[in-house]
Design a protein around this motif. Structure first.
Motif, PDB file in Angstrom:
ATOM      1  N   ALA A 127       0.753  -1.101   0.017  1.00 21.04           N
ATOM      2  CA  ALA A 127      -0.236  -0.059   0.070  1.00 21.04           C
ATOM      3  C   ALA A 127       0.905   1.231   0.077  1.00 21.04           C
ATOM      4  N   LEU A 128       1.764   1.342   0.830  1.00 24.89           N
ATOM      5  CA  LEU A 128       2.836   2.264   0.630  1.00 24.89           C
ATOM      6  C   LEU A 128       3.398   2.616  -0.685  1.00 24.89           C
ATOM      7  N   GLY A 129       3.932   1.492  -1.150  1.00 27.42           N
ATOM      8  CA  GLY A 129       4.446   1.645  -2.470  1.00 27.42           C
ATOM      9  C   GLY A 129       3.480   2.079  -3.797  1.00 27.42           C
ATOM     10  N   SER A 130       2.274   2.292  -3.233  1.00 33.90           N
ATOM     11  CA  SER A 130       1.323   2.390  -4.336  1.00 33.90           C
ATOM     12  C   SER A 130       0.721   4.021  -4.229  1.00 33.90           C
ATOM     13  N   GLY A 131       1.482   4.792  -3.327  1.00 34.19           N
ATOM     14  CA  GLY A 131       1.300   6.094  -3.107  1.00 34.19           C
ATOM     15  C   GLY A 131       1.496   6.876  -4.436  1.00 34.19           C
ATOM     16  N   THR A 132       0.872   8.229  -4.316  1.00 36.09           N
ATOM     17  CA  THR A 132       1.114   9.064  -5.626  1.00 36.09           C
ATOM     18  C   THR A 132       1.766  10.404  -4.999  1.00 36.09           C
ATOM     19  N   GLY A 133       2.033  11.145  -6.168  1.00 34.68           N
ATOM     20  CA  GLY A 133       2.505  12.562  -5.634  1.00 34.68           C
ATOM     21  C   GLY A 133       4.029  12.448  -5.033  1.00 34.68           C
ATOM     22  N   LEU A 134       4.352  13.567  -4.459  1.00 35.96           N
ATOM     23  CA  LEU A 134       5.809  13.584  -4.096  1.00 35.96           C
ATOM     24  C   LEU A 134       5.901  12.508  -2.779  1.00 35.96           C
ATOM     25  N   VAL A 135       4.825  12.321  -2.095  1.00 37.94           N
ATOM     26  CA  VAL A 135       4.782  11.329  -1.053  1.00 37.94           C
ATOM     27  C   VAL A 135       5.029   9.914  -1.559  1.00 37.94           C
ATOM     28  N   GLY A 136       4.354   9.473  -2.726  1.00 39.30           N
ATOM     29  CA  GLY A 136       4.744   8.296  -3.445  1.00 39.30           C
ATOM     30  C   GLY A 136       6.054   8.169  -3.934  1.00 39.30           C
ATOM     31  N   HIS A 137       6.637   9.204  -4.403  1.00 37.10           N
ATOM     32  CA  HIS A 137       7.897   9.206  -4.809  1.00 37.10           C
ATOM     33  C   HIS A 137       8.935   9.065  -3.576  1.00 37.10           C
ATOM     34  N   VAL A 138       8.690   9.562  -2.420  1.00 38.88           N
ATOM     35  CA  VAL A 138       9.473   9.322  -1.536  1.00 38.88           C
ATOM     36  C   VAL A 138       9.343   7.940  -0.868  1.00 38.88           C
ATOM     37  N   LEU A 139       7.995   7.493  -0.735  1.00 35.83           N
ATOM     38  CA  LEU A 139       7.810   6.089  -0.028  1.00 35.83           C
ATOM     39  C   LEU A 139       8.187   4.829  -1.093  1.00 35.83           C
ATOM     40  N   ALA A 140       8.660   5.246  -2.438  1.00 35.26           N
ATOM     41  CA  ALA A 140       8.869   4.352  -3.045  1.00 35.26           C
ATOM     42  C   ALA A 140      10.179   3.411  -2.960  1.00 35.26           C
ATOM     43  N   THR A 141      11.079   4.112  -1.862  1.00 37.30           N
ATOM     44  CA  THR A 141      12.286   3.781  -1.520  1.00 37.30           C
ATOM     45  C   THR A 141      12.118   3.363   0.250  1.00 37.30           C
ATOM     46  N   TYR A 142      12.558   1.944   0.358  1.00 34.50           N
ATOM     47  CA  TYR A 142      12.568   1.569   1.872  1.00 34.50           C
ATOM     48  C   TYR A 142      13.456   2.283   2.715  1.00 34.50           C
ATOM     49  N   PRO A 143      13.153   2.635   3.852  1.00 32.44           N
ATOM     50  CA  PRO A 143      14.138   3.764   4.468  1.00 32.44           C
ATOM     51  C   PRO A 143      15.520   2.931   5.075  1.00 32.44           C
ATOM     52  N   LYS A 144      16.447   2.778   4.160  1.00 31.57           N
ATOM     53  CA  LYS A 144      17.672   2.342   4.660  1.00 31.57           C
ATOM     54  C   LYS A 144      18.309   3.227   5.823  1.00 31.57           C
ATOM     55  N   GLY A 145      18.500   2.668   6.749  1.00 26.72           N
ATOM     56  CA  GLY A 145      19.342   3.673   8.001  1.00 26.72           C
ATOM     57  C   GLY A 145      18.305   4.166   8.841  1.00 26.72           C
ATOM     58  N   ALA A 146      17.087   3.810   8.833  1.00 24.10           N
ATOM     59  CA  ALA A 146      16.286   3.837   9.698  1.00 24.10           C
ATOM     60  C   ALA A 146      16.098   3.016  10.997  1.00 24.10           C
TER      61      ALA A 146
END
Length: 135
Positions: free
Chosen positions: A43-62
């Motif tokens: 579901a996160l990978g299905s985001g759109t807009g700026l948020v979708g672009h940011v969430l397209a990558t898993y948070p390495k280092g988080a």
């Protein structure tokens, strides 16, 4: 107008969103936590807009590791509030998009089970929503 987020800003958004899914999986530890994590992440990978672009990558280092649900919540719930504050300040038009994307992800994670979510998952959704709405 183009919105540019710093690497730290992106990490904050990713930590908050993927952390919310991790919290859902942790709250369902005796059920199907892997399925919860997969459905929420899709579901996160299905985001759109700026948020979708940011969430397209898993948070390495988080830092999404905790020895308990409480420790994970101590990391994630403030990150959700921080992400909303960050977006309100830097990209107000994306605030609702981020909130809705996270809510869809946690609802997708909760629907892994037939029928209503277990009480633990329903309670975690309330906590996640409250953290999003605190900012």
């Amino acid at each position: 107008m183009s919105i540019t987020l710093s690497d730290q800003d992106k990490l904050t958004l990713r930590t908050a969103a993927y952390g919310a899914v991790s919290l859902m999986a942790a709250a369902d530890a005796t059920g199907r936590p892997h399925r919860v994590a997969v459905d929420g992440s899709i579901a996160l990978g299905s985001g759109t807009g700026l948020v979708g672009h940011v969430l397209a990558t898993y948070p390495k280092g988080a830092n999404l590791s905790g020895k308990s649900v409480a420790e994970l919540a101590d990391l994630v719930l403030p990150a959700l509030t921080a992400a909303m504050s960050l977006l309100k300040k830097q990209a107000p038009a994306e605030t609702d998009n981020f909130r809705n994307t996270v809510i869809v992800a946690v609802e997708a994670a909760a629907r892994t089970h037939q029928g209503q979510p277990k009480p633990t998952l329903a309670d975690m959704i309330r906590k996640i929503t409250a953290a999003l709405d605190t900012a």
